[in-house]
Scaffold this motif. Sequence first.
Motif, PDB file in Angstrom:
ATOM      1  N   SER A 259       0.832  -1.200   0.000  1.00  0.00           N
ATOM      2  CA  SER A 259       0.000   0.000   0.000  1.00  0.00           C
ATOM      3  C   SER A 259       0.865   1.246   0.000  1.00  0.00           C
ATOM      4  O   SER A 259       1.997   1.238   0.491  1.00  0.00           O
ATOM      5  CB  SER A 259      -0.919   0.014   1.229  1.00  0.00           C
ATOM      6  OG  SER A 259      -1.839  -1.053   1.194  1.00  0.00           O
ATOM      7  N   ALA A 260       0.308   2.305  -0.547  1.00  0.00           N
ATOM      8  CA  ALA A 260       1.009   3.586  -0.585  1.00  0.00           C
ATOM      9  C   ALA A 260       0.001   4.706  -0.466  1.00  0.00           C
ATOM     10  O   ALA A 260      -1.177   4.561  -0.811  1.00  0.00           O
ATOM     11  CB  ALA A 260       1.802   3.725  -1.878  1.00  0.00           C
ATOM     12  N   LEU A 261       0.470   5.840   0.033  1.00  0.00           N
ATOM     13  CA  LEU A 261      -0.323   7.058   0.079  1.00  0.00           C
ATOM     14  C   LEU A 261       0.485   8.151  -0.606  1.00  0.00           C
ATOM     15  O   LEU A 261       1.641   8.394  -0.245  1.00  0.00           O
ATOM     16  CB  LEU A 261      -0.640   7.455   1.520  1.00  0.00           C
ATOM     17  CG  LEU A 261      -1.484   8.716   1.713  1.00  0.00           C
ATOM     18  CD1 LEU A 261      -2.856   8.547   1.073  1.00  0.00           C
ATOM     19  CD2 LEU A 261      -1.635   9.049   3.200  1.00  0.00           C
ATOM     20  N   ALA A 262      -0.118   8.764  -1.618  1.00  0.00           N
ATOM     21  CA  ALA A 262       0.568   9.805  -2.383  1.00  0.00           C
ATOM     22  C   ALA A 262      -0.190  11.112  -2.272  1.00  0.00           C
ATOM     23  O   ALA A 262      -1.426  11.128  -2.212  1.00  0.00           O
ATOM     24  CB  ALA A 262       0.684   9.389  -3.852  1.00  0.00           C
ATOM     25  N   ALA A 263       0.545  12.205  -2.239  1.00  0.00           N
ATOM     26  CA  ALA A 263      -0.054  13.540  -2.257  1.00  0.00           C
ATOM     27  C   ALA A 263       0.071  14.102  -3.663  1.00  0.00           C
ATOM     28  O   ALA A 263       1.138  14.021  -4.286  1.00  0.00           O
ATOM     29  CB  ALA A 263       0.666  14.446  -1.264  1.00  0.00           C
ATOM     30  N   VAL A 264      -1.050  14.637  -4.179  1.00  0.00           N
ATOM     31  CA  VAL A 264      -1.051  15.222  -5.520  1.00  0.00           C
ATOM     32  C   VAL A 264      -1.709  16.597  -5.465  1.00  0.00           C
ATOM     33  O   VAL A 264      -2.440  16.914  -4.524  1.00  0.00           O
ATOM     34  CB  VAL A 264      -1.789  14.317  -6.538  1.00  0.00           C
ATOM     35  CG1 VAL A 264      -1.088  12.980  -6.698  1.00  0.00           C
ATOM     36  CG2 VAL A 264      -3.247  14.097  -6.125  1.00  0.00           C
ATOM     37  N   GLY A 265      -1.454  17.391  -6.490  1.00  0.00           N
ATOM     38  CA  GLY A 265      -1.976  18.747  -6.507  1.00  0.00           C
ATOM     39  C   GLY A 265      -3.379  18.868  -7.034  1.00  0.00           C
ATOM     40  O   GLY A 265      -4.121  19.787  -6.651  1.00  0.00           O
ATOM     41  N   THR A 266      -3.793  17.941  -7.926  1.00  0.00           N
ATOM     42  CA  THR A 266      -5.091  18.042  -8.587  1.00  0.00           C
ATOM     43  C   THR A 266      -5.647  16.656  -8.885  1.00  0.00           C
ATOM     44  O   THR A 266      -4.891  15.674  -8.942  1.00  0.00           O
ATOM     45  CB  THR A 266      -4.970  18.802  -9.924  1.00  0.00           C
ATOM     46  OG1 THR A 266      -4.161  18.019 -10.819  1.00  0.00           O
ATOM     47  CG2 THR A 266      -4.349  20.184  -9.732  1.00  0.00           C
ATOM     48  N   PRO A 267      -6.949  16.546  -9.139  1.00  0.00           N
ATOM     49  CA  PRO A 267      -7.502  15.273  -9.609  1.00  0.00           C
ATOM     50  C   PRO A 267      -6.906  14.837 -10.944  1.00  0.00           C
ATOM     51  O   PRO A 267      -6.768  13.636 -11.196  1.00  0.00           O
ATOM     52  CB  PRO A 267      -9.004  15.569  -9.721  1.00  0.00           C
ATOM     53  CG  PRO A 267      -9.250  16.650  -8.727  1.00  0.00           C
ATOM     54  CD  PRO A 267      -8.029  17.510  -8.796  1.00  0.00           C
ATOM     55  N   ASP A 268      -6.562  15.788 -11.830  1.00  0.00           N
ATOM     56  CA  ASP A 268      -5.905  15.417 -13.084  1.00  0.00           C
ATOM     57  C   ASP A 268      -4.590  14.710 -12.810  1.00  0.00           C
ATOM     58  O   ASP A 268      -4.230  13.735 -13.491  1.00  0.00           O
ATOM     59  CB  ASP A 268      -5.652  16.666 -13.934  1.00  0.00           C
ATOM     60  CG  ASP A 268      -6.900  17.121 -14.685  1.00  0.00           C
ATOM     61  OD1 ASP A 268      -7.449  16.311 -15.454  1.00  0.00           O
ATOM     62  OD2 ASP A 268      -7.316  18.272 -14.497  1.00  0.00           O
ATOM     63  N   ALA A 269      -3.847  15.190 -11.808  1.00  0.00           N
ATOM     64  CA  ALA A 269      -2.591  14.533 -11.451  1.00  0.00           C
ATOM     65  C   ALA A 269      -2.845  13.120 -10.931  1.00  0.00           C
ATOM     66  O   ALA A 269      -2.056  12.208 -11.192  1.00  0.00           O
ATOM     67  CB  ALA A 269      -1.854  15.367 -10.402  1.00  0.00           C
ATOM     68  N   ALA A 270      -3.956  12.936 -10.209  1.00  0.00           N
ATOM     69  CA  ALA A 270      -4.299  11.593  -9.727  1.00  0.00           C
ATOM     70  C   ALA A 270      -4.518  10.636 -10.891  1.00  0.00           C
ATOM     71  O   ALA A 270      -4.063   9.485 -10.868  1.00  0.00           O
ATOM     72  CB  ALA A 270      -5.544  11.658  -8.848  1.00  0.00           C
ATOM     73  N   LEU A 271      -5.190  11.093 -11.945  1.00  0.00           N
ATOM     74  CA  LEU A 271      -5.395  10.240 -13.117  1.00  0.00           C
ATOM     75  C   LEU A 271      -4.079   9.988 -13.848  1.00  0.00           C
ATOM     76  O   LEU A 271      -3.864   8.894 -14.394  1.00  0.00           O
ATOM     77  CB  LEU A 271      -6.416  10.870 -14.055  1.00  0.00           C
ATOM     78  CG  LEU A 271      -7.876  10.847 -13.582  1.00  0.00           C
ATOM     79  CD1 LEU A 271      -8.797  11.387 -14.670  1.00  0.00           C
ATOM     80  CD2 LEU A 271      -8.305   9.438 -13.178  1.00  0.00           C
ATOM     81  N   SER A 272      -3.204  10.974 -13.865  1.00  0.00           N
ATOM     82  CA  SER A 272      -1.882  10.760 -14.466  1.00  0.00           C
ATOM     83  C   SER A 272      -1.111   9.698 -13.688  1.00  0.00           C
ATOM     84  O   SER A 272      -0.413   8.858 -14.276  1.00  0.00           O
ATOM     85  CB  SER A 272      -1.091  12.071 -14.490  1.00  0.00           C
ATOM     86  OG  SER A 272      -1.707  13.021 -15.334  1.00  0.00           O
ATOM     87  N   LEU A 273      -1.251   9.727 -12.365  1.00  0.00           N
ATOM     88  CA  LEU A 273      -0.611   8.701 -11.541  1.00  0.00           C
ATOM     89  C   LEU A 273      -1.212   7.327 -11.824  1.00  0.00           C
ATOM     90  O   LEU A 273      -0.478   6.326 -11.905  1.00  0.00           O
ATOM     91  CB  LEU A 273      -0.771   9.060 -10.065  1.00  0.00           C
ATOM     92  CG  LEU A 273      -0.180   8.057  -9.069  1.00  0.00           C
ATOM     93  CD1 LEU A 273       1.320   7.890  -9.263  1.00  0.00           C
ATOM     94  CD2 LEU A 273      -0.501   8.477  -7.631  1.00  0.00           C
ATOM     95  N   LEU A 274      -2.530   7.258 -11.993  1.00  0.00           N
ATOM     96  CA  LEU A 274      -3.174   5.983 -12.319  1.00  0.00           C
ATOM     97  C   LEU A 274      -2.622   5.423 -13.621  1.00  0.00           C
ATOM     98  O   LEU A 274      -2.293   4.231 -13.716  1.00  0.00           O
ATOM     99  CB  LEU A 274      -4.685   6.182 -12.415  1.00  0.00           C
ATOM    100  CG  LEU A 274      -5.514   4.981 -12.876  1.00  0.00           C
ATOM    101  CD1 LEU A 274      -5.344   3.796 -11.945  1.00  0.00           C
ATOM    102  CD2 LEU A 274      -6.994   5.364 -12.986  1.00  0.00           C
TER     103      LEU A 274
END
Length: 472
Positions: A218-233
């Motif tokens: 498991s991991a927890l990541a901090a991102v700046g935007t929901p778009d960044a979350a999709l980029s991470l996905l």
Amino acid sequence: MHPLATILNSSSVVTDPDGMAPYLSDWRGLAKGTAQAVVKPQTTEDVARVLQWASQTGTPVVPQGGNTGLSGGATPDRSGRAIVLSLERLNRILSIDPVGNTLVAQAGCILANVQQAAADVGRLFPVSLGSEGSCQIGGILATNAGGINVIRYGMTRDLVLGLEYVTAAGEIVRGPRKLHKNNTGYDLRHLLIGSEGSLAVITAAALKIVQPPPARISALAAVGTPDAALSLLRLIRETVGENILAFELMCGNEMNLVRARFPSQRYPFADNHPWYVFVEIGGERDEVVSERTEAALSHALDKSIVTDAVLATSEAQSKEIWHLRFAVSEANRLAGPTVSHDVSVATQDVPTLIANVSRRIADFPEALPLLVGHIGDGNIHVNILLPHQILTDQKNFRAISRQVNDMIYDIVGELDGSISAEHGIGRFKREAFSHRADPVELRLMTAIKHSFDPAGILNPGVMLSASQSLRP
């Protein structure tokens, strides 16, 4: 003495107010009703006898599982005419087959107990959600529950092989059949899954169990935007393939609320962040899973997709990460007046959904959006926290709630999404569903309801209005 006490064991029929009280309100205290009795059958035959009596007397029946629902679908209305049919005593696991990968459970089995039974034979039942210690199999079937693992294993519907159920007239459809392939006639099981107890009463289910991944991280990541979350996905998918077990998004407001309500829960970062992504990856070997996940997060940090990240190095750390996610429902319940929405859009449209909500919520002074959900499958829980003083005027609170609902559902409609992703329609969303559903589909659903339950006794007023339930 209630008439059902002569049909069942008298201990199966509860009529005293104190004994009935826990069954007459949902766990958040938002849905409250009355009933003539709470009935606790011990066998499928008992359920059949109850429904035969209800059909003959025209008595409404409200099936109830663990009573953890969020849409008011397991609470009777205030007429006092209904009986609550609790399935809690049908709580046995009937069989487990690790060769055929099947588990047969009665409807009253607690989800966590089913998960443990599967684990005891080296298998996994992958439906996982915050209420798994109290919700029941019948309830998750009735609402087609989702949870954090949908991105990998699908909804509850995707994990059901067969059902045993009782019709409104008290006829038992025996089962459940443990067949992975059955191509005979209409597949009625899929009508009952997600029907919220409005078509029949499910008494048992044959469930798929799977081989769990030998290694998980498991991991927890901090991102700046929901778009960044999709980029991470996308980046993680390119790195680990389809081994993503969970991929969850939480806004900073929600994380701050969880931390304030549960200060003992460990927060792994030094700073606050606007958005967080919870990730769980599975695979064949610990070192491979760890290396690939770490590589994906490092790459995301290098590309400024992620601003900070922590990788769990033990089972205890993994639980600490996921405790932050699973504490959301209770934190929101304790926070104050909240207007909650369980919506879904295409995964690529999640950032637009969030942006539109964030922009339009400015029309409601002091309203705080709390956004959390399963971004990997497009399901976001949009919870709007209103100021405490609004509760002093219930009429005003209801009016503002309706305005907030209309705003959220309009945004979802513009994106061709769904106003209910995993919680069901229940009583709370019935009016919105009636107004926003495709008219042809609504007509077909009404015809199906009448076919299964011509007298309209099963959960009347849930999903469809009572008048729709009776329309031929």
